[in-house]
Structure formats: C-alpha cells, structure tokens
Design a protein around this motif. Structure first.
Motif, mmCIF file in Angstrom:
data_model
loop_
_atom_site.group_PDB
_atom_site.id
_atom_site.type_symbol
_atom_site.label_atom_id
_atom_site.label_comp_id
_atom_site.label_asym_id
_atom_site.label_seq_id
_atom_site.Cartn_x
_atom_site.Cartn_y
_atom_site.Cartn_z
ATOM 1 N N ASP A 65 0.880 -1.144 -0.083
ATOM 2 C CA ASP A 65 0.022 0.105 -0.140
ATOM 3 C C ASP A 65 0.897 1.099 -0.114
ATOM 4 O OD1 ASP A 65 -2.189 1.582 -0.023
ATOM 5 O OD2 ASP A 65 -2.472 1.516 2.310
ATOM 6 N N GLY A 66 0.781 2.171 -0.866
ATOM 7 C CA GLY A 66 1.495 3.258 -1.152
ATOM 8 C C GLY A 66 2.885 3.375 -1.519
ATOM 9 N N VAL A 67 3.465 2.209 -1.907
ATOM 10 C CA VAL A 67 5.024 2.083 -2.260
ATOM 11 C C VAL A 67 4.958 2.624 -3.666
ATOM 12 C CG1 VAL A 67 5.423 0.342 -0.680
ATOM 13 C CG2 VAL A 67 4.774 -0.238 -2.880
ATOM 14 N N ASP A 68 6.126 2.922 -3.843
ATOM 15 C CA ASP A 68 6.712 3.644 -5.324
ATOM 16 C C ASP A 68 7.300 2.448 -6.169
ATOM 17 O OD1 ASP A 68 5.993 6.421 -4.599
ATOM 18 O OD2 ASP A 68 7.794 5.959 -3.268
ATOM 19 N N ALA A 69 7.628 1.291 -5.461
ATOM 20 C CA ALA A 69 8.464 0.345 -6.208
ATOM 21 C C ALA A 69 8.498 -0.830 -5.587
ATOM 22 C CB ALA A 69 10.024 0.519 -6.619
ATOM 23 N N ILE A 70 8.708 -2.178 -6.133
ATOM 24 C CA ILE A 70 8.720 -3.416 -5.466
ATOM 25 C C ILE A 70 10.048 -4.099 -5.979
ATOM 26 C CG2 ILE A 70 7.866 -5.747 -5.346
ATOM 27 C CD1 ILE A 70 5.142 -4.577 -6.027
ATOM 28 N N VAL A 71 10.960 -4.442 -4.910
ATOM 29 C CA VAL A 71 12.088 -5.122 -5.219
ATOM 30 C C VAL A 71 11.806 -6.576 -4.767
ATOM 31 C CG1 VAL A 71 14.751 -5.250 -4.915
ATOM 32 C CG2 VAL A 71 13.364 -3.067 -5.170
ATOM 33 N N ASN A 72 11.751 -7.558 -5.676
ATOM 34 C CA ASN A 72 11.588 -8.691 -5.408
ATOM 35 C C ASN A 72 12.550 -9.857 -4.872
ATOM 36 O OD1 ASN A 72 10.151 -11.265 -4.665
ATOM 37 N ND2 ASN A 72 9.999 -11.684 -6.901
ATOM 38 N N PHE A 73 13.006 -10.104 -3.822
ATOM 39 C CA PHE A 73 14.221 -10.857 -3.357
ATOM 40 C C PHE A 73 13.341 -12.279 -2.856
ATOM 41 C CE2 PHE A 73 16.288 -6.799 -2.689
ATOM 42 C CZ PHE A 73 17.395 -7.001 -3.068
ATOM 43 N N ALA A 74 12.240 -12.302 -2.573
ATOM 44 C CA ALA A 74 11.632 -13.401 -1.951
ATOM 45 C C ALA A 74 11.596 -14.639 -2.964
ATOM 46 C CB ALA A 74 10.225 -13.061 -1.401
ATOM 47 N N ALA A 75 12.321 -15.809 -2.360
ATOM 48 C CA ALA A 75 12.273 -16.946 -3.318
ATOM 49 C C ALA A 75 12.782 -18.103 -2.552
ATOM 50 C CB ALA A 75 13.283 -16.695 -4.465
ATOM 51 N N GLU A 76 12.437 -19.308 -2.942
ATOM 52 C CA GLU A 76 13.117 -20.455 -2.336
ATOM 53 C C GLU A 76 14.478 -20.490 -3.158
ATOM 54 O OE1 GLU A 76 12.576 -22.577 -0.200
ATOM 55 O OE2 GLU A 76 10.516 -21.660 0.601
ATOM 56 N N THR A 77 15.662 -20.499 -2.658
ATOM 57 C CA THR A 77 16.891 -20.354 -3.048
ATOM 58 C C THR A 77 17.802 -21.423 -3.235
ATOM 59 O OG1 THR A 77 17.686 -19.559 -1.075
ATOM 60 C CG2 THR A 77 16.534 -17.913 -2.600
ATOM 61 N N HIS A 78 17.626 -22.435 -2.731
ATOM 62 C CA HIS A 78 18.518 -23.520 -2.671
ATOM 63 C C HIS A 78 18.507 -24.652 -3.577
ATOM 64 C CE1 HIS A 78 22.186 -25.162 -1.330
ATOM 65 N NE2 HIS A 78 21.827 -26.220 -0.383
ATOM 66 N N VAL A 79 19.397 -24.670 -4.473
ATOM 67 C CA VAL A 79 19.360 -25.781 -5.545
ATOM 68 C C VAL A 79 19.164 -27.384 -5.026
ATOM 69 C CG1 VAL A 79 20.647 -26.834 -7.209
ATOM 70 C CG2 VAL A 79 20.898 -24.477 -7.295
ATOM 71 N N ASP A 80 19.928 -27.392 -4.080
ATOM 72 C CA ASP A 80 19.738 -29.091 -3.435
ATOM 73 C C ASP A 80 18.408 -29.209 -3.024
ATOM 74 O OD1 ASP A 80 22.408 -29.625 -3.887
ATOM 75 O OD2 ASP A 80 23.111 -28.634 -2.453
ATOM 76 N N ARG A 81 17.622 -28.102 -2.356
ATOM 77 C CA ARG A 81 16.400 -28.348 -1.641
ATOM 78 C C ARG A 81 15.205 -28.482 -3.038
ATOM 79 N NH1 ARG A 81 15.657 -26.752 4.258
ATOM 80 N NH2 ARG A 81 17.545 -25.779 4.910
ATOM 81 N N SER A 82 15.704 -27.745 -4.089
ATOM 82 C CA SER A 82 14.929 -28.012 -5.014
ATOM 83 C C SER A 82 14.771 -29.203 -5.609
ATOM 84 C CB SER A 82 15.002 -26.958 -6.058
ATOM 85 O OG SER A 82 16.255 -27.071 -6.965
ATOM 86 N N ILE A 83 15.841 -29.949 -5.627
ATOM 87 C CA ILE A 83 16.088 -31.226 -5.997
ATOM 88 C C ILE A 83 15.451 -32.295 -5.166
ATOM 89 C CG2 ILE A 83 17.715 -33.142 -6.346
ATOM 90 C CD1 ILE A 83 19.845 -30.953 -7.419
#
Ligand code: NAD
Ligand code: DAU
Length: 329
Positions: A65-83
């Motif tokens: 609400d009311g922000v000028d920009a979104i910077v999206n870092f949110a992620a599942e990030t670990h290759v081994d967990r994705s496997i």
C-alpha cells in the motif's frame, strides 16, 4: 521513495534493506519467514515489517500500500532443496512473482525482479561470458522456477506495459548467508572440525559477488534501469576446490576434513556472465574476493557464532542428515 522489499529478512534482501534505510529511504518488508528468513538479520535497521506470502494477493496489497516500487528478493533459493522437492519453488518463484507483478501493473509502479545467472544454465570452460540475450537453459528445478519468474516479468512488460526489469546476479557471499550454501556451510563446518563435502571433483566454477556489490547493482538498476531490460551482475570466477583451499588457510582447519562426495544431480559446471551493460549504467563493484572479501567474510562468521549456531540446530540438522548422511557415510 517508499520501497517494498520482499524477502527482506533473507541474506541479500536484508542487506538491501539496510542499504536503503541508511540512505533515509522508507522501506517496507514482506517476508514469509521460511527457514531462511530471520528477523535477526534486520536488527537495528529502520523498516516496517509484514509477515506474509508473496503468493497471497491480500498480503501483497496490504504491504505494498502506497509504495513507489517493489524489489522482489523473496524466493526459495537452494538448488539442493529444489532437487528434494520442487513444488514450493514454483509456488513462490513463479506464482509469487506473478502476484507481485499484478500489483505493480494495477498500481503503475516499478517491479524489479532479483534473478540469477543460473537461468542461463552452465557454459563451456572456453565459452565467452553470457550476455543478457543468451538463451535460458536452466538445469535445476530452482533455476527453472527462477526462469519462469523472469519470463513472467518480460511477458508483463510486453503485454501490459508494466514497468518491470530484471537483474541476474552471480553467487553471492558475505555476512548472514544461511549455512546451507557452499561458503557459509564450509566456513562454519571448518570452525567446528566437521567434514567438508565437496560435490564430485570440485572443478566446478562459480563467479563470487560480494553481497554489498550485489545490492549496489540492484540499486543502480532500480534507479536508472530501463523498463523491460535485463542486467547481469557478475563476480570473480573461481574453481570450487580453490575456494576450499582458501577456506582451509583462513580458518586453519585441517585438509583431512575435505571429502569428495556424490555429485549434485544435474550439477552445472560453470557460470560466467558479462556485466558490461550494468557497468555502463553506473555500477562499480568495490570488493575483491581474494584480497579482503573472502577473508572478511570468514572473520564475520568467526565473530558471529551467536548468529549461526542457533540456525545449525533443529530443522537444519534434519536437513543436513537428509542431504549429507548417505554421502558422508
Ligand atoms: P535467502 O534464501 O537467504 O532468503 C529468501 C527470503 O525470502 C527469506 O527471508 C524467506 O523467508 C523469504 N521468502 C521465501 N518464500 C517467500 C514467500 N513465498 N513470500 C515471502 N517471503 C518469502 O535468499 P538470498 O540468497 O538472499 O536470495 C535472494 C534473492 O536473490 C532470491 O530471489 C535469489 O534467487 C536471488 N539470488 C541469490 C543469489 C545467491 O547467491 N544467494 C545469487 C543470485 C540471485
Ligand atoms: O549463481 C547464483 C546462485 O548461486 C543463486 O541463484 C542461488 O540462490 C545460490 O544458492 C547459488 O547457487 P549454487 O548452486 O551455485 O550455490 P551453492 O552454494 O549451493 O553451491 C556452490 C557450489 O558449491 C556448487 O558448484 C555446488 C558446490 N557445493 C555446494 C554445497 C552446498 C559443494 O561442493 N558442496 C556442498 O555441500
């Protein structure tokens, strides 16, 4: 400027929040606080915090609400967990990105997608670094999900005219990185006299990018980057075994701790990206991996056991056993 930083309680996101807050910008954080999210990463940093999922439109509407920009870092990030299990990666890295893009589209604000050099897949030893127009050839469920997020960004730009852009960063290192990743795992294991599980022959190559340089790059792109543009953020290329030898030197651990274990399925051999486009936009990285960067990082983990010791208990132990017990015997 008021900025929504999603995933702001993680490794790179928290450093980005710190960076913007120090400049007097107003920062709102939306973070689901998964195993990798840690409020301690934001201690002493001026920000507003919302706990929630980027894939939940109501949570996004409230935080954005009311922000000028979104910077999206949110992620599942670990290759081994994705496997081990790709589903969560698709929910957050693809669907979550699309929910954020919808918000940016309907409110006419900028969306910067923090992506990865892994989307290009691996490249030959003698190949030139990838430029931004290289084809996407992801190898792991993680990099495939990040590619899916990138493709959503580019589709929103073309179809709806959304003001969105992408950075693709290399392997990032520095303080507060969750100790499942290569560097903090090996540094903290070395301090504790635990074995250092090198996947395969250890001849894989990665580019190492200090977290402050990565955040500076994202800020340059956020402020000066063009809609629909992609910017690579490279680092200094090193072979894994060279990095392991440096960690042994810097920690004083015994080389006997090193174990070559079963390789990661689909393991990429080499990443290398060309960052000329971002340098031309004004990005000047300041850290050298060999002279200072790695050493300072090792010192940070030496001095901040109170940060990583609690993490390396409980759920982490279960993950570690699942990932390494059979490999280490
Ligand atoms: P991290 O795993 O340390 O942190 C991820 C953060 O996202 C955590 O705080 C977690 O709680 C939060 N999160 C996860 N799912 C969420 C959801 N559904 N909703 C809201 N929050 C959620 O990650 P990192 O290493 O800081 O990476 C940040 C970003 O940078 C990621 O998008 C990653 O793909 C990208 N990236 C990382 C590297 C690297 O080497 N670490 C390199 C290039 C790009
Ligand atoms: O390139 C950017 C990417 O870097 C980011 O997008 C990812 O979020 C981040 O996790 C990282 O991916 P990698 O797979 O390159 O990083 P990781 O730390 O898992 O592994 C780095 C290298 O070290 C890789 O060649 C695998 C190897 N490795 C890793 C671990 C965890 C080992 O040899 N043993 C290990 O136990």
């Amino acid at each position: 400027m008021r900025v929504l930083v999603t995933g702001g309680a993680g490794f790179i996101g928290s450093q980005f929040v710190r960076r913007l807050a120090l400049q007097g910008e107003r920062v709102v954080v939306l973070d689901k606080l998964t195993y990798a999210g840690n409020r301690a990463n934001l201690e002493g940093v001026d920000h507003e915090f919302f706990e929630g999922d980027i894939a939940d439109p109501a949570a996004v509407a409230q935080a954005a609400d009311g922000v000028d920009a979104i910077v999206n870092f949110a992620a599942e990030t670990h290759v081994d967990r994705s496997i081990m299990g790709p589903a969560e990666f698709i929910l957050t890295d693809v669907l979550g990105t699309q929910v954020l893009l919808d918000h940016a589209r309907h409110h006419g604000i900028r969306h910067l997608q923090v992506s990865t050099d892994e989307v290009y897949g691996d490249i030959d030893l003698d190949a030139a670094p990838c430029t931004e127009d290289a084809p996407l050839r992801p190898s792991s469920p993680y990099s495939a999900s990040k590619s899916g997020g990138d493709q959503q960004v580019l589709a929103y730009v073309r179809t709806y005219g959304t003001d969105a852009l992408i950075t693709r960063g290399a392997n990032t290192y520095g303080p507060r990185q969750y100790p499942e990743k290569f560097l903090p795992l090996f540094i903290t294991n070395a301090f504790d006299g635990e074995r250092l599980p090198v996947y395969g022959d250890g001849r894989q190559r990665r580019e190492w990018l200090h977290v402050e340089d990565h955040c500076a790059a994202i800020e340059v792109a956020l402020r000066n980057g063009g809609t629909g543009e992609v910017y690579n953020v490279g680092g200094q290329e090193r072979e894994n075994m060279d990095v392991v030898r440096r960690i042994l030197d810097l920690t004083g651990a015994s080389p006997d701790l090193v174990r070559h274990v079963a390789d990661r399925p689909g393991h990429d051999r080499r990443y290398s990206v060309d960052s000329t486009k971002l340098r031309d936009l004004g990005w000047t990285p300041g850290r050298s991996f060999d002279t200072g960067g790695l050493e300072e990082t090792v010192e940070w983990y030496r001095e901040h056991r109170e940060w990583w010791e609690p993490i390396k208990s409980g759920d982490y132990k279960r993950y570690y056993a699942q990932q390494y017990a059979a490999r280490l015997g």
